[in-house]
Scaffold this motif. Sequence first.
Motif, PDB file in Angstrom:
ATOM      1  N   SER A   1     -22.327  11.936 -44.716  1.00  0.00           N
ATOM      2  CA  SER A   1     -22.327  13.260 -44.096  1.00  0.00           C
ATOM      3  C   SER A   1     -22.480  14.333 -45.166  1.00  0.00           C
ATOM      4  O   SER A   1     -22.322  14.070 -46.352  1.00  0.00           O
ATOM      5  N   TYR A   2     -22.770  15.554 -44.716  1.00  0.00           N
ATOM      6  CA  TYR A   2     -22.758  16.681 -45.639  1.00  0.00           C
ATOM      7  C   TYR A   2     -21.316  16.929 -46.075  1.00  0.00           C
ATOM      8  O   TYR A   2     -20.381  16.443 -45.472  1.00  0.00           O
ATOM      9  N   ARG A   3     -21.137  17.689 -47.135  1.00  0.00           N
ATOM     10  CA  ARG A   3     -19.850  17.931 -47.763  1.00  0.00           C
ATOM     11  C   ARG A   3     -18.710  18.242 -46.788  1.00  0.00           C
ATOM     12  O   ARG A   3     -18.913  19.053 -45.911  1.00  0.00           O
ATOM     13  N   PRO A   4     -17.551  17.673 -46.927  1.00  0.00           N
ATOM     14  CA  PRO A   4     -17.226  16.594 -47.862  1.00  0.00           C
ATOM     15  C   PRO A   4     -17.857  15.277 -47.419  1.00  0.00           C
ATOM     16  O   PRO A   4     -17.788  14.922 -46.247  1.00  0.00           O
ATOM     17  N   GLY A   5     -18.485  14.577 -48.362  1.00  0.00           N
ATOM     18  CA  GLY A   5     -19.250  13.386 -48.033  1.00  0.00           C
ATOM     19  C   GLY A   5     -18.376  12.249 -47.518  1.00  0.00           C
ATOM     20  O   GLY A   5     -17.464  11.795 -48.193  1.00  0.00           O
ATOM     21  N   ARG A   6     -18.664  11.834 -46.279  1.00  0.00           N
ATOM     22  CA  ARG A   6     -18.003  10.655 -45.715  1.00  0.00           C
ATOM     23  C   ARG A   6     -19.103   9.709 -45.258  1.00  0.00           C
ATOM     24  O   ARG A   6     -20.228  10.135 -45.020  1.00  0.00           O
ATOM     25  N   ILE A   7     -18.781   8.428 -45.116  1.00  0.00           N
ATOM     26  CA  ILE A   7     -19.761   7.495 -44.569  1.00  0.00           C
ATOM     27  C   ILE A   7     -19.623   7.572 -43.047  1.00  0.00           C
ATOM     28  O   ILE A   7     -18.594   7.217 -42.484  1.00  0.00           O
ATOM     29  N   ILE A   8     -20.661   8.113 -42.378  1.00  0.00           N
ATOM     30  CA  ILE A   8     -20.543   8.315 -40.933  1.00  0.00           C
ATOM     31  C   ILE A   8     -21.230   7.218 -40.130  1.00  0.00           C
ATOM     32  O   ILE A   8     -21.024   7.122 -38.930  1.00  0.00           O
ATOM     33  N   ASP A   9     -22.054   6.398 -40.799  1.00  0.00           N
ATOM     34  CA  ASP A   9     -22.692   5.318 -40.051  1.00  0.00           C
ATOM     35  C   ASP A   9     -23.047   4.197 -41.020  1.00  0.00           C
ATOM     36  O   ASP A   9     -23.457   4.457 -42.153  1.00  0.00           O
ATOM     37  N   VAL A  10     -22.856   2.962 -40.558  1.00  0.00           N
ATOM     38  CA  VAL A  10     -23.246   1.797 -41.359  1.00  0.00           C
ATOM     39  C   VAL A  10     -24.186   0.967 -40.504  1.00  0.00           C
ATOM     40  O   VAL A  10     -23.828   0.558 -39.397  1.00  0.00           O
ATOM     41  N   ILE A  11     -25.403   0.777 -40.971  1.00  0.00           N
ATOM     42  CA  ILE A  11     -26.427   0.131 -40.156  1.00  0.00           C
ATOM     43  C   ILE A  11     -26.906  -1.135 -40.856  1.00  0.00           C
ATOM     44  O   ILE A  11     -27.400  -1.086 -41.987  1.00  0.00           O
ATOM     45  N   ASP A  12     -26.745  -2.290 -40.181  1.00  0.00           N
ATOM     46  CA  ASP A  12     -27.263  -3.538 -40.744  1.00  0.00           C
ATOM     47  C   ASP A  12     -28.760  -3.611 -40.501  1.00  0.00           C
ATOM     48  O   ASP A  12     -29.230  -3.352 -39.395  1.00  0.00           O
ATOM     49  N   VAL A  13     -29.495  -3.937 -41.547  1.00  0.00           N
ATOM     50  CA  VAL A  13     -30.950  -4.018 -41.426  1.00  0.00           C
ATOM     51  C   VAL A  13     -31.313  -5.466 -41.130  1.00  0.00           C
ATOM     52  O   VAL A  13     -31.360  -6.308 -42.024  1.00  0.00           O
ATOM     53  N   ASP A  14     -31.534  -5.767 -39.824  1.00  0.00           N
ATOM     54  CA  ASP A  14     -31.820  -7.153 -39.464  1.00  0.00           C
ATOM     55  C   ASP A  14     -33.328  -7.401 -39.417  1.00  0.00           C
ATOM     56  O   ASP A  14     -33.873  -7.837 -38.410  1.00  0.00           O
ATOM     57  N   LEU A  15     -33.971  -7.075 -40.522  1.00  0.00           N
ATOM     58  CA  LEU A  15     -35.404  -7.360 -40.648  1.00  0.00           C
ATOM     59  C   LEU A  15     -35.560  -8.657 -41.420  1.00  0.00           C
ATOM     60  O   LEU A  15     -34.641  -9.076 -42.125  1.00  0.00           O
ATOM     61  N   PRO A  16     -36.734  -9.321 -41.307  1.00  0.00           N
ATOM     62  CA  PRO A  16     -36.920 -10.561 -42.057  1.00  0.00           C
ATOM     63  C   PRO A  16     -36.742 -10.350 -43.557  1.00  0.00           C
ATOM     64  O   PRO A  16     -36.968  -9.236 -44.065  1.00  0.00           O
TER      65      PRO A  16
ATOM     66  N   SER B   1     -46.535  -3.631 -43.935  1.00  0.00           N
ATOM     67  CA  SER B   1     -46.928  -3.633 -42.521  1.00  0.00           C
ATOM     68  C   SER B   1     -45.701  -3.569 -41.600  1.00  0.00           C
ATOM     69  O   SER B   1     -45.800  -3.169 -40.437  1.00  0.00           O
ATOM     70  N   ILE B   2     -44.549  -3.914 -42.135  1.00  0.00           N
ATOM     71  CA  ILE B   2     -43.332  -3.945 -41.322  1.00  0.00           C
ATOM     72  C   ILE B   2     -42.959  -2.541 -40.834  1.00  0.00           C
ATOM     73  O   ILE B   2     -42.280  -2.367 -39.822  1.00  0.00           O
ATOM     74  N   VAL B   3     -43.469  -1.533 -41.551  1.00  0.00           N
ATOM     75  CA  VAL B   3     -43.168  -0.143 -41.211  1.00  0.00           C
ATOM     76  C   VAL B   3     -43.608   0.190 -39.784  1.00  0.00           C
ATOM     77  O   VAL B   3     -43.020   1.033 -39.113  1.00  0.00           O
ATOM     78  N   SER B   4     -44.668  -0.519 -39.303  1.00  0.00           N
ATOM     79  CA  SER B   4     -45.175  -0.212 -37.964  1.00  0.00           C
ATOM     80  C   SER B   4     -44.541  -1.089 -36.880  1.00  0.00           C
ATOM     81  O   SER B   4     -44.883  -0.964 -35.715  1.00  0.00           O
ATOM     82  N   SER B   5     -43.587  -1.952 -37.253  1.00  0.00           N
ATOM     83  CA  SER B   5     -42.968  -2.830 -36.247  1.00  0.00           C
ATOM     84  C   SER B   5     -41.933  -2.070 -35.427  1.00  0.00           C
ATOM     85  O   SER B   5     -41.333  -1.094 -35.910  1.00  0.00           O
ATOM     86  N   PRO B   6     -41.713  -2.487 -34.169  1.00  0.00           N
ATOM     87  CA  PRO B   6     -40.729  -1.805 -33.319  1.00  0.00           C
ATOM     88  C   PRO B   6     -39.319  -1.864 -33.914  1.00  0.00           C
ATOM     89  O   PRO B   6     -38.571  -0.885 -33.843  1.00  0.00           O
ATOM     90  N   ALA B   7     -38.967  -3.015 -34.519  1.00  0.00           N
ATOM     91  CA  ALA B   7     -37.628  -3.158 -35.093  1.00  0.00           C
ATOM     92  C   ALA B   7     -37.379  -2.104 -36.163  1.00  0.00           C
ATOM     93  O   ALA B   7     -36.318  -1.484 -36.221  1.00  0.00           O
TER      94      ALA B   7
END
Lengths: 263, 255
Positions: free
Chosen positions: A209-224, A230-236
């Motif tokens: 987040s903006y100051r004060p910096g906190r971790i507001i989201d943790v996202i697992d990247v379940d890509l191969p 080319s993966i940039v254009s995939s729906p995932a």
Amino acid sequence: MSTIQLDDIRVEFDTPSGKVVAVNGVTQQVPSGGFVSLVGPSGCGKSTLLAVISGLTRATSGQVAVGGKAVTRPGRGIGVVFQEESTLPWRTVQENVQFALQIAGVDKGEQVERANWAIDLVGLKGFEKSYPSMLSGGMRQRVALARTLALEPGVVLMDEPFAALDQQTRIFLGAEVRDIWQRSQQTVLFVTHDISEAILLSQQVWVMSYRPGRIIDVIDVDLPEHRDASIVSSPAFNQLHNRVWSSLQEESKRGFRQQETRT
Amino acid sequence: MSLAARRSASAMRGHENVKEIAGSAGLALVALVVWQVASGLTFVIPTPVETLRVLVANLGDPAYLTDVRATAVAVVSAFTVGTVLGGIMGLVLGLSRWARLIFEPLVIALNGVPKIVLYPILLPIFQLSGSKVVMGILFALFPVLINVATGVREVPAVYWKLGRSVQASRVQMLLHIILPTIRRPLLTGIRLAASLAVVGVVLSEFFATRRGLGRVVLQSYGHGDYAEMVATILLLIVVSFTVSIMLWRWEKRIR
């Protein structure tokens, strides 16, 4: 084993206009051998958090541990790649890459051997005798990367290492960093403000987040595991991008508003 | 760089060198002609040939060589001590915020003082032979001090971070980061120190000393021996000029 363990990290700075809380309540973990990217609006404390993990800055409160050992000052097990131009212009590529080893008192023969290995790893073979002024910005950043890798640290911290480079060079170097990581099993924390870069490279993305910096989201990247452009254009990929972007959007707006009211 | 490109680059550098040498030779020729013409206008200036004759004769004269040696020893000592002292003071001033706050105004003020006015004060303290060295040190000190202090302050922040992240000791930091970073301003300071050490010593010798080229110049002036005077001045100019040029070329060569 080089797990990065962050426990309730808070960092305050004294500025002429009063106390600023740069980072607050960050409790996270990068597993040993993991690759995590940290994204957030500019000025959110990403670099500060990285500096705390590297031991260059002390946290006001909270605990940082790398491989189970508390970090209070810089150590050999933690390598840092800086955002700024950090090659030494009076040294050749070879001498630049040997710099950290030389400071560490590694004997000359081993210095050369490990530097050669690192130079090969980042694709700079044939440029050993060149001076940084003869190289492009992207190649100079490779030199800085090789200098860090030559130490074979268990943890590599990268502070927007490609921020000053053009888009193509960024993509190339990013792929190489991922490639090197997959072979080395090092633990990597990668700070960036580029969402695509963060998703492409890492196993997990932390949104700050903006100051004060906190971790507001943790996202697992379940890509191969094997990723190319080319993966940039995939729906995932798009789904992940949207998720990071929506978390980030609110914060960036808040950051703008706060910066505007301050001026 | 391709081989062809490298070759043409070095050819270009060779070409530049030829131009540089031709330019210098041309300039020297013009100076000689002006000198020759001027010597015909006033009896104070001897002809170039006459000056050269006196100079060669002087360099074979043991008494004259004693004067040369006295000045040379004083200049080299003043230069060495001034550079080392200026370098250390510059480092302290550049590295310590407190030293800067307290001493910077003092240094700037002292540098503005015409140092030669201190000579009468130095004389009773350091005697005739020591005072000119101290004066030379005062002249040589400041350019090194100021260049080093400014250079150290401009060491990029990322170099400090790099040094700390690889756990460089203070000595390693100095040898592997700070000194190489400030190599250019440091060399400029050293070059200025070399010529200013000559100024400080010879100026002192003009006022009071037992032996030295400054005294030779003043004495030959007093005797109306203008050939001797100009020959000695020429010697001083040629030596300082050569040293400056050599240091300047070195300065240009470093990365």
